[in-house]
Design an enzyme around this catalytic site. Sequence first.
Site, PDB file in Angstrom:
ATOM      1  N   MET D   1       0.856  -1.178   0.000  1.00  0.00           N
ATOM      2  CA  MET D   1       0.000   0.000   0.000  1.00  0.00           C
ATOM      3  C   MET D   1       0.902   1.241   0.000  1.00  0.00           C
ATOM      4  SD  MET D   1      -1.932   2.436   1.799  1.00  0.00           S
ATOM      5  CE  MET D   1      -1.091   2.224   3.351  1.00  0.00           C
ATOM      6  N   PRO D   2       0.752   2.167  -0.905  1.00  0.00           N
ATOM      7  CA  PRO D   2      -0.218   2.250  -1.996  1.00  0.00           C
ATOM      8  C   PRO D   2       0.009   1.231  -3.115  1.00  0.00           C
ATOM      9  CG  PRO D   2       0.689   4.426  -1.467  1.00  0.00           C
ATOM     10  CD  PRO D   2       1.539   3.401  -0.784  1.00  0.00           C
ATOM     11  N   TYR D   3      -1.090   1.019  -3.863  1.00  0.00           N
ATOM     12  CA  TYR D   3      -1.094   0.143  -5.030  1.00  0.00           C
ATOM     13  C   TYR D   3      -1.289   1.013  -6.268  1.00  0.00           C
ATOM     14  CZ  TYR D   3      -1.760  -3.246  -1.375  1.00  0.00           C
ATOM     15  OH  TYR D   3      -1.582  -3.991  -0.231  1.00  0.00           O
ATOM     16  N   VAL D  40       3.432  -1.017  -4.260  1.00  0.00           N
ATOM     17  CA  VAL D  40       3.261  -2.045  -5.290  1.00  0.00           C
ATOM     18  C   VAL D  40       2.896  -1.347  -6.604  1.00  0.00           C
ATOM     19  CG1 VAL D  40       1.899  -4.052  -5.988  1.00  0.00           C
ATOM     20  CG2 VAL D  40       2.468  -3.710  -3.571  1.00  0.00           C
TER      21      VAL D  40
ATOM     22  N   LYS E   7      -4.166   3.646  -5.592  1.00  0.00           N
ATOM     23  CA  LYS E   7      -5.120   3.240  -4.555  1.00  0.00           C
ATOM     24  C   LYS E   7      -4.410   3.274  -3.208  1.00  0.00           C
ATOM     25  CE  LYS E   7      -7.815  -0.432  -5.390  1.00  0.00           C
ATOM     26  NZ  LYS E   7      -8.497  -1.757  -5.348  1.00  0.00           N
TER      27      LYS E   7
END
Lengths: 62, 62, 62, 62, 62, 62
Positions: D1-3, D40, E7
């Site tokens: 996280m974040p993606y 990621v 995200k």
Amino acid sequence: MPYVNVKMLEGRSEDQKKALVEKVTDAVVETTGASKEKVVVFIEEMSKNHYAVAGKRLSDED
Amino acid sequence: MPYVNVKMLEGRSEDQKKALVEKVTDAVVETTGASKEKVVVFIEEMSKNHYAVAGKRLSDED
Amino acid sequence: MPYVNVKMLEGRSEDQKKALVEKVTDAVVETTGASKEKVVVFIEEMSKNHYAVAGKRLSDED
Amino acid sequence: MPYVNVKMLEGRSEDQKKALVEKVTDAVVETTGASKEKVVVFIEEMSKNHYAVAGKRLSDED
Amino acid sequence: MPYVNVKMLEGRSEDQKKALVEKVTDAVVETTGASKEKVVVFIEEMSKNHYAVAGKRLSDED
Amino acid sequence: MPYVNVKMLEGRSEDQKKALVEKVTDAVVETTGASKEKVVVFIEEMSKNHYAVAGKRLSDED
């Protein structure tokens, strides 16, 4: 903007895909008031072994 | 509905994928109360050169 | 990895969501061989006016 | 996280993709305060016949 | 094009988000050769009760 | 199937959204041959501070 993604099984012809993006774009322009040049459409194809309904993949159906 | 997407590295066997969609569907039905026929599962595979953690792709690891 | 996204109508309780991510994670671990610590689950909720089947939104049904 | 997901046309070289995930990861770490190991990045490639602007696919342009 | 989706958990400030889209855009331009005007960035925020690692939601952690 | 996602800025009226899903569904049925009952449309709204072009969020524009 808007950004439209159409996920469907592989197998449609190029002519079908060409018509699909045209008609979907027209539908979005007509109903949202977005200018045509700003509408983006992505097509995303799935294979039958990567798509399941009710726990059963299409590739496993009889 | 619900719609479940499972994104993972390519390489699982067809038997693993078949079991995956069955078990995930059961888990969703059991916990959400959705009827089984309405649960949809998509499998989305990634290759190692399209997936990075900490700025390094899996394909670039030693 | 794997990354699982569950898209569903809003309205499930926190207990249901808690159980959902637990059971789905177990199902993924059991069938793919991924280690549990690497399984990520996202929940994505939809409202009835943003979800349509057969051209009709759930919020427009009688 | 974040993606982070980067969707783009196919055709970039492996060196470009390697640099892309490195630089994007650095940008995310620098601005969000996330630790590098948790960032990621996914690369998602499109073909020209699956991408349309203004109702016209790139593969249909002259 | 490219289209970038980030995200992450909710809670970042507007200044952080502003810097995030700037730096990520620069990183994409520098490494892919895309023109800056064509790079699109979306931010997608998650709440802690909709995000789980290892079967446990962040909102359920002690 | 097909599954259509329309991502756009928030602010459209309920009437616009209702018309959007109707017209998009018709466009998909007409061009792909899918049966109407199988077409699913999701609407996904973005706020101006979560959408950037050329490194600048819409909320930061003058």
